[in-house]
Design a protein around this motif. Sequence first.
Motif, PDB file in Angstrom:
ATOM      1  N   GLY A 114       0.814  -1.218   0.000  1.00  0.00           N
ATOM      2  CA  GLY A 114       0.000   0.000   0.000  1.00  0.00           C
ATOM      3  C   GLY A 114       0.843   1.262   0.000  1.00  0.00           C
ATOM      4  N   LYS A 115       1.830   1.313   0.867  1.00  0.00           N
ATOM      5  CA  LYS A 115       2.699   2.494   0.935  1.00  0.00           C
ATOM      6  C   LYS A 115       3.474   2.693  -0.361  1.00  0.00           C
ATOM      7  N   GLN A 116       3.975   1.594  -0.938  1.00  0.00           N
ATOM      8  CA  GLN A 116       4.725   1.704  -2.185  1.00  0.00           C
ATOM      9  C   GLN A 116       3.811   2.113  -3.337  1.00  0.00           C
ATOM     10  N   ALA A 117       2.604   1.573  -3.380  1.00  0.00           N
ATOM     11  CA  ALA A 117       1.656   1.933  -4.441  1.00  0.00           C
ATOM     12  C   ALA A 117       1.326   3.420  -4.388  1.00  0.00           C
ATOM     13  N   ILE A 118       1.080   3.941  -3.201  1.00  0.00           N
ATOM     14  CA  ILE A 118       0.767   5.370  -3.060  1.00  0.00           C
ATOM     15  C   ILE A 118       1.959   6.209  -3.510  1.00  0.00           C
ATOM     16  N   LYS A 119       3.138   5.816  -3.112  1.00  0.00           N
ATOM     17  CA  LYS A 119       4.354   6.529  -3.530  1.00  0.00           C
ATOM     18  C   LYS A 119       4.482   6.512  -5.056  1.00  0.00           C
ATOM     19  N   ASN A 120       4.263   5.355  -5.666  1.00  0.00           N
ATOM     20  CA  ASN A 120       4.365   5.231  -7.128  1.00  0.00           C
ATOM     21  C   ASN A 120       3.295   6.038  -7.855  1.00  0.00           C
ATOM     22  N   LEU A 121       2.114   6.148  -7.265  1.00  0.00           N
ATOM     23  CA  LEU A 121       0.996   6.843  -7.908  1.00  0.00           C
ATOM     24  C   LEU A 121       1.057   8.362  -7.741  1.00  0.00           C
ATOM     25  N   GLN A 122       1.929   8.853  -6.892  1.00  0.00           N
ATOM     26  CA  GLN A 122       2.016  10.299  -6.670  1.00  0.00           C
ATOM     27  C   GLN A 122       2.219  11.046  -7.990  1.00  0.00           C
ATOM     28  N   ALA A 123       2.934  10.475  -8.922  1.00  0.00           N
ATOM     29  CA  ALA A 123       3.193  11.129 -10.214  1.00  0.00           C
ATOM     30  C   ALA A 123       1.908  11.406 -11.001  1.00  0.00           C
ATOM     31  N   ASP A 124       0.829  10.706 -10.683  1.00  0.00           N
ATOM     32  CA  ASP A 124      -0.451  10.911 -11.373  1.00  0.00           C
ATOM     33  C   ASP A 124      -1.196  12.152 -10.885  1.00  0.00           C
ATOM     34  N   PHE A 125      -0.737  12.756  -9.795  1.00  0.00           N
ATOM     35  CA  PHE A 125      -1.467  13.851  -9.150  1.00  0.00           C
ATOM     36  C   PHE A 125      -0.579  15.075  -8.987  1.00  0.00           C
ATOM     37  N   GLU A 126      -1.164  16.258  -9.178  1.00  0.00           N
ATOM     38  CA  GLU A 126      -0.415  17.502  -9.027  1.00  0.00           C
ATOM     39  C   GLU A 126      -0.147  17.835  -7.560  1.00  0.00           C
ATOM     40  N   GLN A 127      -1.097  17.560  -6.692  1.00  0.00           N
ATOM     41  CA  GLN A 127      -0.976  17.840  -5.265  1.00  0.00           C
ATOM     42  C   GLN A 127      -0.529  16.571  -4.528  1.00  0.00           C
ATOM     43  N   PRO A 128       0.035  16.725  -3.342  1.00  0.00           N
ATOM     44  CA  PRO A 128       0.446  15.544  -2.568  1.00  0.00           C
ATOM     45  C   PRO A 128      -0.759  14.673  -2.194  1.00  0.00           C
ATOM     46  N   ILE A 129      -0.597  13.375  -2.320  1.00  0.00           N
ATOM     47  CA  ILE A 129      -1.618  12.425  -1.892  1.00  0.00           C
ATOM     48  C   ILE A 129      -1.650  12.426  -0.369  1.00  0.00           C
ATOM     49  N   ILE A 130      -2.849  12.520   0.206  1.00  0.00           N
ATOM     50  CA  ILE A 130      -2.985  12.516   1.660  1.00  0.00           C
ATOM     51  C   ILE A 130      -3.433  11.157   2.192  1.00  0.00           C
ATOM     52  N   THR A 131      -3.683  10.214   1.307  1.00  0.00           N
ATOM     53  CA  THR A 131      -4.132   8.879   1.693  1.00  0.00           C
ATOM     54  C   THR A 131      -3.081   8.231   2.588  1.00  0.00           C
ATOM     55  N   ILE A 132      -3.543   7.665   3.693  1.00  0.00           N
ATOM     56  CA  ILE A 132      -2.630   7.018   4.620  1.00  0.00           C
ATOM     57  C   ILE A 132      -2.914   5.521   4.687  1.00  0.00           C
ATOM     58  N   VAL A 133      -1.893   4.769   5.025  1.00  0.00           N
ATOM     59  CA  VAL A 133      -2.011   3.327   5.208  1.00  0.00           C
ATOM     60  C   VAL A 133      -2.082   3.071   6.702  1.00  0.00           C
ATOM     61  N   LEU A 134      -3.161   2.410   7.117  1.00  0.00           N
ATOM     62  CA  LEU A 134      -3.410   2.173   8.535  1.00  0.00           C
ATOM     63  C   LEU A 134      -3.734   0.699   8.780  1.00  0.00           C
ATOM     64  N   PRO A 135      -3.390   0.191   9.957  1.00  0.00           N
ATOM     65  CA  PRO A 135      -3.789  -1.183  10.273  1.00  0.00           C
ATOM     66  C   PRO A 135      -5.283  -1.240  10.592  1.00  0.00           C
ATOM     67  N   PHE A 136      -5.961  -2.212  10.021  1.00  0.00           N
ATOM     68  CA  PHE A 136      -7.382  -2.428  10.294  1.00  0.00           C
ATOM     69  C   PHE A 136      -7.551  -2.783  11.767  1.00  0.00           C
ATOM     70  N   GLN A 137      -8.568  -2.218  12.400  1.00  0.00           N
ATOM     71  CA  GLN A 137      -8.864  -2.554  13.800  1.00  0.00           C
ATOM     72  C   GLN A 137     -10.266  -3.152  13.927  1.00  0.00           C
ATOM     73  N   THR A 138     -11.299  -2.368  13.572  1.00  0.00           N
ATOM     74  CA  THR A 138     -12.672  -2.852  13.712  1.00  0.00           C
ATOM     75  C   THR A 138     -13.512  -2.386  12.528  1.00  0.00           C
ATOM     76  N   PHE A 139     -14.627  -3.072  12.333  1.00  0.00           N
ATOM     77  CA  PHE A 139     -15.556  -2.740  11.261  1.00  0.00           C
ATOM     78  C   PHE A 139     -16.971  -2.860  11.779  1.00  0.00           C
ATOM     79  N   LYS A 140     -17.811  -1.895  11.399  1.00  0.00           N
ATOM     80  CA  LYS A 140     -19.244  -1.956  11.717  1.00  0.00           C
ATOM     81  C   LYS A 140     -19.998  -1.864  10.396  1.00  0.00           C
ATOM     82  N   LEU A 141     -20.742  -2.905  10.069  1.00  0.00           N
ATOM     83  CA  LEU A 141     -21.531  -2.952   8.841  1.00  0.00           C
ATOM     84  C   LEU A 141     -22.669  -1.940   8.905  1.00  0.00           C
ATOM     85  N   ASN A 142     -22.955  -1.296   7.784  1.00  0.00           N
ATOM     86  CA  ASN A 142     -24.053  -0.345   7.702  1.00  0.00           C
ATOM     87  C   ASN A 142     -25.388  -1.080   7.832  1.00  0.00           C
ATOM     88  N   GLU A 143     -26.455  -0.327   8.029  1.00  0.00           N
ATOM     89  CA  GLU A 143     -27.793  -0.906   8.118  1.00  0.00           C
ATOM     90  C   GLU A 143     -28.170  -1.530   6.775  1.00  0.00           C
TER      91      GLU A 143
END
Length: 169
Positions: free
Chosen positions: A94-123
Amino acid sequence: MQKIGLGGSCHWCTEAIFRSLKGVGSVEQGWIASDGENTAPSEAVIVHFDPAEINLETLISIHLHTHSCTAEHAMRSKYRSAVYTFNEEQAKVGKQAIKNLQADFEQPIITIVLPFQTFKLNEEHYLDYYYKDPSKPFCQNIVSPKLKDLLSRFRNQVDEAKQAHLQNL
């Protein structure tokens, strides 16, 4: 099947985008929380995918190109731009993909890679929101333009069974 969490836009939009792809078995829509500084849940999806049909780098590329991955805005806490990983290898990719994709965007990518903790399904009545009724105003005005962009940028990744519907957008 593997799974990855993705957030950054309305989960109705994100769900529709990833449900439209080859190699995606299912998409769970709801809220994901992580560890550390980003513990509050944020709208996101869990994408279950077959890496033999679509790889993680492609999923991340589609994710970055279909939401505002460079924009800080007032709703960012609700719509955190993130890739939620289930193991260290996914975090590395994920981190490498975001770094590689930065060239596709004029502004810095703010997307972060985080460890999954919990999930709550929508209604239940909000699940599969777009494909249950694409004629709803929100679907026509917000989701459909994102699907048009998906089709124009990633045509080869869109499931043929979904392409007929997307062609009419």
